[in-house]
Design a protein around this motif. Structure first.
Motif, PDB file in Angstrom:
ATOM      1  N   ARG A 132      43.207  30.352  30.386  1.00 43.65           N
ATOM      2  CA  ARG A 132      42.033  31.467  30.273  1.00 43.65           C
ATOM      3  C   ARG A 132      41.909  32.320  31.283  1.00 43.65           C
ATOM      4  O   ARG A 132      42.339  32.158  32.255  1.00 43.65           O
ATOM      5  N   SER A 133      41.935  33.548  30.841  1.00 43.59           N
ATOM      6  CA  SER A 133      41.914  34.724  31.801  1.00 43.59           C
ATOM      7  C   SER A 133      40.710  34.791  32.728  1.00 43.59           C
ATOM      8  O   SER A 133      39.590  34.932  32.120  1.00 43.59           O
ATOM      9  N   VAL A 134      41.023  34.899  33.904  1.00 42.70           N
ATOM     10  CA  VAL A 134      40.097  35.004  35.059  1.00 42.70           C
ATOM     11  C   VAL A 134      40.340  36.469  35.847  1.00 42.70           C
ATOM     12  O   VAL A 134      39.329  36.861  36.104  1.00 42.70           O
ATOM     13  N   THR A 135      41.347  37.034  35.855  1.00 38.29           N
ATOM     14  CA  THR A 135      41.456  37.908  36.665  1.00 38.29           C
ATOM     15  C   THR A 135      42.408  38.898  35.793  1.00 38.29           C
ATOM     16  O   THR A 135      43.489  38.487  35.129  1.00 38.29           O
ATOM     17  N   LEU A 201      34.426  42.524  40.165  1.00 37.51           N
ATOM     18  CA  LEU A 201      34.855  42.604  41.249  1.00 37.51           C
ATOM     19  C   LEU A 201      35.949  43.302  41.220  1.00 37.51           C
ATOM     20  O   LEU A 201      36.991  42.933  40.446  1.00 37.51           O
ATOM     21  N   VAL A 202      36.372  44.527  42.201  1.00 36.25           N
ATOM     22  CA  VAL A 202      37.593  45.123  42.210  1.00 36.25           C
ATOM     23  C   VAL A 202      38.086  45.506  43.363  1.00 36.25           C
ATOM     24  O   VAL A 202      37.341  45.954  44.150  1.00 36.25           O
ATOM     25  N   VAL A 203      39.198  45.029  43.533  1.00 32.80           N
ATOM     26  CA  VAL A 203      39.997  45.030  44.931  1.00 32.80           C
ATOM     27  C   VAL A 203      41.058  46.176  44.834  1.00 32.80           C
ATOM     28  O   VAL A 203      42.131  45.933  43.801  1.00 32.80           O
ATOM     29  N   GLU A 204      41.169  47.307  45.158  1.00 35.91           N
ATOM     30  CA  GLU A 204      42.058  48.526  45.234  1.00 35.91           C
ATOM     31  C   GLU A 204      42.913  48.097  46.468  1.00 35.91           C
ATOM     32  O   GLU A 204      42.452  48.345  47.580  1.00 35.91           O
ATOM     33  N   SER A 217      47.226  49.198  43.632  1.00 32.48           N
ATOM     34  CA  SER A 217      46.855  48.188  42.607  1.00 32.48           C
ATOM     35  C   SER A 217      45.270  47.813  42.175  1.00 32.48           C
ATOM     36  O   SER A 217      44.743  48.088  43.225  1.00 32.48           O
ATOM     37  N   ASP A 218      45.022  47.427  41.106  1.00 33.55           N
ATOM     38  CA  ASP A 218      43.469  46.834  41.014  1.00 33.55           C
ATOM     39  C   ASP A 218      43.668  45.445  40.681  1.00 33.55           C
ATOM     40  O   ASP A 218      44.186  45.154  39.769  1.00 33.55           O
ATOM     41  N   LEU A 219      42.800  44.641  41.378  1.00 29.19           N
ATOM     42  CA  LEU A 219      42.562  43.229  41.033  1.00 29.19           C
ATOM     43  C   LEU A 219      41.280  43.165  40.634  1.00 29.19           C
ATOM     44  O   LEU A 219      40.455  43.430  41.279  1.00 29.19           O
ATOM     45  N   ILE A 220      40.997  42.887  39.273  1.00 31.20           N
ATOM     46  CA  ILE A 220      39.520  42.768  38.632  1.00 31.20           C
ATOM     47  C   ILE A 220      39.471  41.278  38.333  1.00 31.20           C
ATOM     48  O   ILE A 220      40.380  40.774  37.496  1.00 31.20           O
ATOM     49  N   GLY A 221      38.128  41.058  38.432  1.00 35.57           N
ATOM     50  CA  GLY A 221      37.589  39.995  37.850  1.00 35.57           C
ATOM     51  C   GLY A 221      36.127  39.799  37.905  1.00 35.57           C
ATOM     52  O   GLY A 221      35.449  40.647  38.488  1.00 35.57           O
ATOM     53  N   SER A 222      35.442  38.949  37.132  1.00 40.04           N
ATOM     54  CA  SER A 222      34.181  38.789  37.330  1.00 40.04           C
ATOM     55  C   SER A 222      33.483  38.586  38.563  1.00 40.04           C
ATOM     56  O   SER A 222      34.001  37.728  39.266  1.00 40.04           O
ATOM     57  N   ALA A 223      32.470  39.349  38.861  1.00 41.38           N
ATOM     58  CA  ALA A 223      31.632  39.318  40.068  1.00 41.38           C
ATOM     59  C   ALA A 223      30.978  38.128  40.006  1.00 41.38           C
ATOM     60  O   ALA A 223      30.843  37.472  41.503  1.00 41.38           O
TER      61      ALA A 223
END
Length: 244
Positions: A132-135, A201-204, A217-223
């Motif tokens: 299941r996709s998390v990020t 949540l986004v980590v650039e 890069s962008d790491l994207i995941g549910s806050a």
């Protein structure tokens, strides 16, 4: 002292048993009409109270079915800074979706210090838990750095960007991260399999070789589900003896 709004009072009557575990995940809440009759309030008040619980993440609305107690989502901690963090995905497994070549534009141009229209390689991957996709992970690097070599993301898909870029004369010696929260976009929602419009949540993260940005890069995941775990090493000040 101002009187407490009735919808807040009603929300607390529903919130308390949920937090105590008396209403388990999946339990269907009374309808707006039934709540209004049981607690002697208007349907507008019962509707507002339910929407508040939805906003708090305790209740979910299922169109055509009603309101249900929501299961507490599992939290995933993503290690970010130390050299042992690897992919930074913690216990998640990485699934590579693919690489495409596109033209730099907008904010990406500024992050990589390029000109609009310069070619970049974009690589997409996902962090999975039990399939299941998390990020979602999106990375870009200037095509000029590896074009004509066997170290492009197309040619060396199984090799990390630090190794690839280092092997062609661009060793990474600095990393900068900027963390924020924004709304999930439609194109991202399909890959993450969660509704667009929710907070994420986004980590650039940008890698530098000297003063030159060589990958971003962008790491994207549910806050609600993702936490960032930072491990910071602190040097002991010289000349200070043990505390007395």
């Amino acid at each position: 002292m101002a009187r407490r709004p009735r919808y807040l009072w009603l929300a607390e009557q529903l919130r308390a048993p949920i937090l105590r575990g008396e209403m388990t995940p999946g339990t269907r809440l009374p309808s707006r009409t039934r709540l209004a009759r049981s607690y002697r309030v208007s349907e507008q008040i019962s509707r507002t109270a339910l929407r508040l619980l939805v906003t708090e993440g305790l209740v979910e609305s299922r169109p055509g079915s009603g309101y249900f107690v929501r299961a507490v989502p599992e939290v995933f901690r993503l290690s970010r800074t130390d050299s042992t963090s690897g992919s930074g995905l913690g216990g998640l497994s990485r699934e590579r979706v693919g690489t495409e070549q596109e033209r730099s534009s907008g904010r990406l141009t500024a992050r990589l210090r390029l000109r609009d229209g310069d070619p970049v390689y974009r690589t997409t991957s996902r962090g999975l838990h039990d399939d299941r996709s998390v990020t979602l992970h999106l990375s870009w690097e200037p095509a000029v750095l590896t074009a004509g070599t066997l170290r492009t993301p197309f040619d060396a898909a199984d090799v990390g960007p630090l190794q690839r870029l280092g092997s062609v004369g661009h060793p990474v010696d600095r990393v900068v991260e900027e963390v924020g929260i924004r709304i999930l976009r439609d194109s991202e929602a399909e890959l993450l399999d969660i509704p667009p419009g929710v907070p994420v949540l986004v980590v650039e993260r940008t890698h530098f070789s000297g003063d030159r940005p060589v990958e971003t890069s962008d790491l994207i995941g549910s806050a609600e589900q993702c936490r960032l775990l930072y491990k910071l090493s602190l040097a002991r000040p010289r000349g200070l003896g043990p505390p007395t």
